[in-house]
Design a protein around this motif. Structure first.
Motif, PDB file in Angstrom:
ATOM      1  N   ALA A 171       0.827  -1.205   0.000  1.00 10.38           N
ATOM      2  CA  ALA A 171       0.000   0.000   0.000  1.00 10.38           C
ATOM      3  C   ALA A 171       0.860   1.253   0.000  1.00 10.38           C
ATOM      4  N   ALA A 172       1.955   1.231   0.772  1.00  9.35           N
ATOM      5  CA  ALA A 172       2.850   2.384   0.807  1.00  9.35           C
ATOM      6  C   ALA A 172       3.459   2.633  -0.575  1.00  9.35           C
ATOM      7  N   TRP A 173       3.847   1.555  -1.258  1.00 13.94           N
ATOM      8  CA  TRP A 173       4.407   1.712  -2.606  1.00 13.94           C
ATOM      9  C   TRP A 173       3.366   2.285  -3.554  1.00 13.94           C
ATOM     10  N   LEU A 174       2.142   1.815  -3.452  1.00 13.86           N
ATOM     11  CA  LEU A 174       1.088   2.330  -4.318  1.00 13.86           C
ATOM     12  C   LEU A 174       0.814   3.807  -4.050  1.00 13.86           C
ATOM     13  N   VAL A 175       0.842   4.185  -2.769  1.00  9.79           N
ATOM     14  CA  VAL A 175       0.620   5.593  -2.427  1.00  9.79           C
ATOM     15  C   VAL A 175       1.713   6.465  -3.025  1.00  9.79           C
ATOM     16  N   ARG A 176       2.966   6.030  -2.895  1.00  8.71           N
ATOM     17  CA  ARG A 176       4.077   6.822  -3.446  1.00  8.71           C
ATOM     18  C   ARG A 176       3.999   6.886  -4.964  1.00  8.71           C
ATOM     19  N   ALA A 177       3.651   5.763  -5.595  1.00  7.77           N
ATOM     20  CA  ALA A 177       3.539   5.762  -7.051  1.00  7.77           C
ATOM     21  C   ALA A 177       2.419   6.682  -7.517  1.00  7.77           C
ATOM     22  N   LEU A 178       1.304   6.658  -6.796  1.00  8.06           N
ATOM     23  CA  LEU A 178       0.175   7.518  -7.146  1.00  8.06           C
ATOM     24  C   LEU A 178       0.557   8.988  -6.981  1.00  8.06           C
ATOM     25  N   ALA A 179       1.253   9.303  -5.893  1.00  7.81           N
ATOM     26  CA  ALA A 179       1.660  10.691  -5.667  1.00  7.81           C
ATOM     27  C   ALA A 179       2.668  11.139  -6.721  1.00  7.81           C
ATOM     28  N   ARG A 180       3.605  10.249  -7.090  1.00  9.33           N
ATOM     29  CA  ARG A 180       4.568  10.616  -8.124  1.00  9.33           C
ATOM     30  C   ARG A 180       3.882  10.857  -9.460  1.00  9.33           C
ATOM     31  N   GLY A 181       2.857  10.063  -9.747  1.00  7.72           N
ATOM     32  CA  GLY A 181       2.132  10.267 -11.000  1.00  7.72           C
ATOM     33  C   GLY A 181       1.452  11.624 -11.044  1.00  7.72           C
ATOM     34  N   VAL A 182       0.799  12.016  -9.937  1.00  8.19           N
ATOM     35  CA  VAL A 182       0.136  13.319  -9.896  1.00  8.19           C
ATOM     36  C   VAL A 182       1.163  14.444  -9.960  1.00  8.19           C
ATOM     37  N   ALA A 183       2.253  14.295  -9.204  1.00 10.30           N
ATOM     38  CA  ALA A 183       3.284  15.328  -9.215  1.00 10.30           C
ATOM     39  C   ALA A 183       3.937  15.444 -10.594  1.00 10.30           C
ATOM     40  N   SER A 184       4.086  14.335 -11.302  1.00 14.48           N
ATOM     41  CA  SER A 184       4.641  14.388 -12.649  1.00 14.48           C
ATOM     42  C   SER A 184       3.703  15.137 -13.594  1.00 14.48           C
ATOM     43  N   GLY A 185       2.390  14.934 -13.415  1.00 13.99           N
ATOM     44  CA  GLY A 185       1.441  15.706 -14.206  1.00 13.99           C
ATOM     45  C   GLY A 185       1.526  17.191 -13.909  1.00 13.99           C
ATOM     46  N   ALA A 186       1.699  17.532 -12.619  1.00 18.02           N
ATOM     47  CA  ALA A 186       1.874  18.943 -12.255  1.00 18.02           C
ATOM     48  C   ALA A 186       3.147  19.511 -12.872  1.00 18.02           C
ATOM     49  N   ARG A 187       4.213  18.707 -12.875  1.00 20.49           N
ATOM     50  CA  ARG A 187       5.458  19.181 -13.466  1.00 20.49           C
ATOM     51  C   ARG A 187       5.303  19.402 -14.965  1.00 20.49           C
ATOM     52  N   ALA A 188       4.521  18.536 -15.634  1.00 22.37           N
ATOM     53  CA  ALA A 188       4.345  18.675 -17.080  1.00 22.37           C
ATOM     54  C   ALA A 188       3.668  19.992 -17.444  1.00 22.37           C
ATOM     55  N   LEU A 189       2.769  20.471 -16.565  1.00 29.09           N
ATOM     56  CA  LEU A 189       2.030  21.695 -16.881  1.00 29.09           C
ATOM     57  C   LEU A 189       2.595  22.934 -16.193  1.00 29.09           C
ATOM     58  N   LEU A 190       3.139  22.777 -15.004  1.00 30.51           N
ATOM     59  CA  LEU A 190       3.525  23.943 -14.216  1.00 30.51           C
ATOM     60  C   LEU A 190       5.011  24.274 -14.285  1.00 30.51           C
TER      61      LEU A 190
END
Length: 407
Positions: A171-190
């Motif tokens: 679960a911890a790995w999934l949480v980190r992967a999910l957060a990295r995915g969202v942060a990567s999307g933020a990096r792509a736009l911001l």
């Protein structure tokens, strides 16, 4: 890993509120600007809305730094002062303005889904691992089999906790992967995009070109001054001495001393010309390469100099010339100003680069803004290289140059 997981959970959970706030502000801003765009208030309202939108986007960049390790850089170009219409046009032309809006709109559904998912992934395994501490207080008489023995008996609750402990790393790995995915999307736009990188690169190249032009003009002035005050003066003096010797010979007087003096003056002029040529481009660089040229430079230095690097390596002529003068200036400063006794020169070839590192054991306190080092920095930057100086009081002084060697 625990800290990274906690930051990821906080990032995902905060995304629910941040996404809702960003979406609500975007709707209000778009409606307000659209309604007032036909009035005199349209321009100021647009600028005010853009300012607040940028503040919200900056908060999102800092929030993404919880997961990415550092906040995202701002992608905005500086806006020149002018009329309201000109400033509105300048802000509207920037892609970052509309990418900010796109992220604030997208962050609402993304933040809602990922925030709920991340919160559930964080709470459920922890609650399962702590089942013996609380599950006894929850009635589970109607639980279906096979959950009933896990929920209603003490051994079953401990078995349930063991399942939670096993699931927790996943679960911890999934949480980190999910957060990295969202942060990567933020990096792509911001994060700064290709447009801003091109603008910054053009500004940097314009500044570098101006520095190169200034450095070239200063070098031409130095050559003219050295020729005028050095070799030219000695050659003129030798000519006058030879003319005096010729007059004495015609008169039948002794002229040996004058001829010897003229010969000495010509030797000094020749030595001055050789020093001048070495200051422009040492011939040994062309004949034997950088390592041999630096070895000769080290041999002439009053310091104890050690040189390491590949003796057979060859690099582009401009790179070798820049590296040579970096070392020459560093050795001169170490001997003249730093009161050093020992110096180390390391040449390190990399993938498309040449790194020159010069370290002395002097008293430190050197300044990269000095005239000699500033000229070196301009020479290195003209090749798209970097020159850094570390010189704390008391030493040691480290001069580090990285020069690109790609053709």
């Amino acid at each position: 890993m625990t800290t990274a997981t906690a930051r990821s959970v906080a990032y995902l959970a905060a995304g629910i509120l941040a996404g809702a706030a960003g979406f609500a502000w975007t709707v209000v801003a778009l409606v307000t600007v659209a309604l007032l765009s036909v009035t005199q208030l349209g321009g100021p309202v647009f600028l005010g809305a853009a300012w607040l939108t940028r503040r919200l986007a900056t908060a999102e960049r800092h929030r993404a730094g919880w997961v990415l390790g550092r906040p995202l850089d701002e992608p905005y170009e500086p806006t020149a002062p002018g009329t309201v219409r000109e400033r509105v046009a300048a802000v509207a032309r920037q892609p970052a303005t509309w990418r900010d809006l796109a992220w604030l709109v997208a962050s609402f559904p993304v933040g809602l889904v990922t925030g709920v998912a991340g919160t559930v992934l964080a709470i459920v395994p922890v609650a399962t691992a702590l089942a013996p501490a609380w599950l006894w207080a929850v009635p589970n008489g109607n639980a279906p089999w096979p959950l009933r023995p896990l929920l209603t008996t003490t051994p079953g609750r401990f078995a349930f906790a063991a399942i939670g402990l096993l699931v927790l790393p996943v679960a911890a790995w999934l949480v980190r992967a999910l957060a990295r995915g969202v942060a990567s999307g933020a990096r792509a736009l911001l994060a700064p995009g290709a447009h801003l990188r091109l603008v910054n690169e053009a500004a940097r190249l314009a500044e570098t070109r101006a520095r190169v032009v200034d450095a070239q003009a200063a070098e031409l002035r130095r050559i003219e001054r050295d020729l005028h005050d050095g070799a030219q003066a000695r050659i003129v003096a030798a000519g006058m001495t030879l003319a005096l010797a010729a007059r004495k010979l015609r008169a039948g007087g002794p002229a040996v001393s004058d001829v010897d003096l003229a010969r000495s003056q010509l030797d000094e002029a020749l030595a001055e010309l050789r020093r001048l040529v070495r200051g422009i481009h040492p011939p040994i660089l062309t004949d034997r390469g950088l390592h041999a040229a630096l070895a000769a430079l080290a041999a002439d230095s009053p310091l104890d100099v050690s040189l390491s690097g590949d003796p057979d390596a060859r690099h582009p002529a401009a790179v070798e010339s820049a590296a040579y003068f970096v070392v020459a200036e560093g050795l001169a400063n170490a001997a003249k100003h730093a009161e050093a006794s020992r110096c180390t020169i390391v040449l390190t070839p990399g993938r498309g680069t040449l790194t020159v590192r010069l370290t002395d054991d002097g008293k430190g306190g050197a300044d990269l803004a000095g005239s000699g080092l500033d000229g070196l920095r301009r020479r290195v930057e003209a090749l798209d290289g970097t020159l850094t100086l570390t010189s704390p009081p008391g030493g040691p002084t480290v001069l580090h140059a990285e020069l690109p060697c790609a053709s």
